[in-house]
Structure formats: structure tokens, C-alpha cells
Design a protein around this motif. Structure first.
Motif, short mmCIF file in Angstrom:
data_model
loop_
_atom_site.label_atom_id
_atom_site.label_comp_id
_atom_site.label_asym_id
_atom_site.label_seq_id
_atom_site.Cartn_x
_atom_site.Cartn_y
_atom_site.Cartn_z
N GLU A 1 0.76 -1.30 -0.22
CA GLU A 1 0.05 0.00 -0.04
C GLU A 1 0.98 1.16 0.03
OE1 GLU A 1 -3.81 -1.51 2.48
OE2 GLU A 1 -1.96 -0.88 3.64
N GLN A 2 1.94 1.20 0.67
CA GLN A 2 2.88 2.29 0.69
C GLN A 2 3.55 2.77 -0.68
OE1 GLN A 2 2.93 4.59 2.96
NE2 GLN A 2 5.01 5.49 3.27
N LYS A 3 3.79 1.75 -1.61
CA LYS A 3 4.34 2.27 -3.05
C LYS A 3 3.74 3.16 -3.60
CE LYS A 3 6.60 -2.23 -3.41
NZ LYS A 3 6.53 -3.58 -3.90
N PRO A 4 2.35 2.96 -3.89
CA PRO A 4 1.77 4.32 -4.73
C PRO A 4 1.53 5.38 -3.86
CG PRO A 4 0.01 2.33 -3.94
CD PRO A 4 1.36 1.77 -3.54
N ALA A 5 1.55 5.27 -2.56
CA ALA A 5 1.75 6.51 -1.87
C ALA A 5 2.68 7.23 -1.87
CB ALA A 5 1.29 6.29 -0.24
N LEU A 6 3.91 6.78 -2.04
CA LEU A 6 5.20 7.27 -2.36
C LEU A 6 5.29 7.91 -3.52
CD1 LEU A 6 7.61 4.81 -0.42
CD2 LEU A 6 6.77 7.04 0.19
N ALA A 7 4.68 6.95 -4.68
CA ALA A 7 4.86 7.77 -6.16
C ALA A 7 3.87 8.85 -6.15
CB ALA A 7 4.11 6.40 -6.98
N PHE A 8 2.80 8.95 -5.27
CA PHE A 8 1.89 10.07 -5.55
C PHE A 8 2.79 11.03 -4.81
CE2 PHE A 8 -0.72 12.74 -2.60
CZ PHE A 8 -1.60 13.24 -3.73
N ALA A 9 3.26 10.93 -3.78
CA ALA A 9 4.20 12.07 -3.17
C ALA A 9 5.55 12.57 -4.10
CB ALA A 9 4.86 11.75 -1.81
N VAL B 1 5.55 21.18 -5.65
CA VAL B 1 5.55 21.38 -4.39
C VAL B 1 6.78 20.67 -3.88
CG1 VAL B 1 4.15 21.13 -2.18
CG2 VAL B 1 2.94 21.48 -4.56
N LYS B 2 7.81 21.32 -3.69
CA LYS B 2 9.12 20.71 -3.48
C LYS B 2 9.16 20.13 -1.97
CE LYS B 2 10.58 21.44 -7.34
NZ LYS B 2 10.49 20.33 -8.47
N ASP B 3 8.46 21.03 -1.18
CA ASP B 3 8.37 20.35 0.19
C ASP B 3 7.40 19.17 0.62
OD1 ASP B 3 6.27 22.32 -0.05
OD2 ASP B 3 6.89 23.28 1.89
N ASP C 1 7.21 12.51 1.87
CA ASP C 1 6.73 11.26 1.52
C ASP C 1 5.79 10.94 2.87
OD1 ASP C 1 8.08 10.72 -0.69
OD2 ASP C 1 9.86 9.71 0.58
N PRO C 2 4.63 10.27 2.65
CA PRO C 2 3.76 9.84 3.75
C PRO C 2 4.26 8.74 4.52
CG PRO C 2 2.80 9.14 1.70
CD PRO C 2 3.92 10.03 1.38
N PRO D 1 -1.57 10.21 6.82
CA PRO D 1 -2.55 10.45 5.87
C PRO D 1 -1.55 10.71 4.51
CG PRO D 1 -2.95 12.16 7.57
CD PRO D 1 -1.78 11.29 8.15
N LEU D 2 -2.13 10.32 3.44
CA LEU D 2 -1.52 10.78 2.05
C LEU D 2 -1.34 12.27 1.97
CD1 LEU D 2 -0.76 9.36 -0.47
CD2 LEU D 2 -3.02 9.97 -1.44
N VAL D 3 -2.21 13.13 2.55
CA VAL D 3 -1.70 14.57 2.25
C VAL D 3 -1.91 15.15 3.70
CG1 VAL D 3 -2.52 16.69 1.16
CG2 VAL D 3 -2.60 14.64 0.25
N ASP D 4 -1.17 15.61 4.32
CA ASP D 4 -1.31 16.40 5.67
C ASP D 4 -0.55 17.76 5.27
OD1 ASP D 4 -1.08 17.40 8.10
OD2 ASP D 4 -0.14 15.71 9.02
N THR D 5 -1.45 18.82 5.15
CA THR D 5 -0.84 20.23 4.85
C THR D 5 -0.24 20.72 6.12
OG1 THR D 5 -3.03 21.07 5.68
CG2 THR D 5 -2.86 20.73 3.19
N ASN D 6 -0.39 20.09 7.40
CA ASN D 6 0.39 20.55 8.44
C ASN D 6 1.86 20.18 8.41
OD1 ASN D 6 -1.58 21.54 9.90
ND2 ASN D 6 -2.24 19.54 10.63
N ARG D 7 2.16 19.30 7.44
CA ARG D 7 3.54 18.88 7.22
C ARG D 7 4.10 19.58 5.81
NH1 ARG D 7 4.15 13.17 6.71
NH2 ARG D 7 6.28 13.52 6.90
#
Length: 163
Positions: free
Chosen positions: A99-107, A115-117, A120-121, A126-132
Motif C-alpha cells: 500500500e505504501q508504494k503508490p503513496a510514495l509515487a503520489f508524493a 510542491v518541493k516540500d 513522503d507519507p 494520511p496521504l496529504v497532511d497540509t500541516n507537514r
């Protein structure tokens, strides 16, 4: 397709009976989060919410600004009863390596689209955490993130589905 439209479509797909399982035969992440929410309500946490528009469900998202009490007996009983249904990013549930592989590809796609900063989740975030993502607090930061998410929508879908 805009990311918002994609998120709505993914959430709807996660709720429909025709999209109950991903290609691996496991429930999709969106469907799992919906099932987990229903389980929590069925076990006494009546105000437990459904996943957000991205299909994700996190402990912070559930508790922040709500009257839910994670120390209440009903919460503890429901968490124990529903622990096998907890989606990635919730308490104790981590994404599997698969499950982590597609999450890393998305990042990586988000970073490749400006969005250079974008971090990687981790397996339990969560997949997207605007706090980070510090740049989302700058002028135009959210617009840049939304544009990148539009470009990476297919990868977001795969990451949410865990395939």
C-alpha cells in the motif's frame, strides 16, 4: 478532472457496492474507512464521522473540533471491536509495504509538479497532511498544491485504493 472532483468520485466509489475491493481482492482504503466509521457507530460512538472528501480518516481529523472523547468507555470498546478495520493513518494501523508504494509515487509526483516540500507519507500518516507542507501557508501555496494534485490525480486514486 480536478482533485476535488477526483476526491468526491473516490469517496463515492468507496461507498458503492461495485467498488468494494481493489485489484488485490482487499477492500479499498475508502471502503475500509467507511466500514470502520460504521463499525465505530455500531459499537456506541454515535457521532463518529465518515471519511473526509479525500477518503481518508485520521484520529486527528476525527477528534479535532469534535465532542468525541477517546478516553470514554464507549470509544475504547468500539476501538477494540473495530481495530481490524482501522484504515492507514488511524491509530495503530499502518499501510502495508504494498500500500505504501503508490503513496510514495503520489508524493514524488506532487514534488515533480512544483510542491518541493511535499513529504513522503509514513506508513501511519494520511496521504496529504497540509500541516507537514510549509509552503501551503505561503501565498499561492494551496493553489500550487491543488494544481499538483490535479496533475497527480490518478496516482492519488491508486494510493487511496492501496494498489
Amino acid at each position: 478532472m480536478t482533485f476535488l472532483a477526483l476526491a468526491v468520485a473516490l469517496t463515492a466509489a468507496g461507498c458503492s457496492s461495485s467498488a468494494d475491493e481493489g485489484s488485490s481482492g482487499r477492500p479499498t482504503a475508502g471502503k475500509q474507512a467507511v466500514t470502520f466509521s460504521a463499525c465505530m457507530r455500531d459499537h456506541g460512538v454515535k457521532d463518529f464521522p465518515d471519511p473526509d472528501a479525500s477518503g481518508e480518516l485520521t484520529i486527528d481529523g476525527v477528534l479535532n473540533g469534535s465532542s468525541l472523547d477517546p478516553e470514554a468507555p464507549a470509544w475504547k470498546q468500539a476501538i477494540a471491536a473495530c481495530k481490524d478495520l482501522q484504515p492507514a493513518g488511524f491509530t495503530g494501523r499502518k499501510r502495508t509495504a504494498e500500500e505504501q508504494k503508490p503513496a510514495l509515487a503520489f508524493a514524488q509526483c506532487i514534488r515533480d509538479h512544483g510542491v518541493k516540500d511535499f513529504p513522503d507519507p509514513t506508513e501511519d500518516s494520511p496521504l496529504v497532511d497540509t500541516n507537514r507542507i510549509p509552503s501551503t501557508n505561503s501565498e499561492g501555496g494551496m493553489a500550487a498544491l491543488n494544481a499538483a494534485m490535479d496533475e497527480c490525480g490518478e496516482l492519488a486514486r491508486k494510493a487511496i485504493e492501496g494498489r
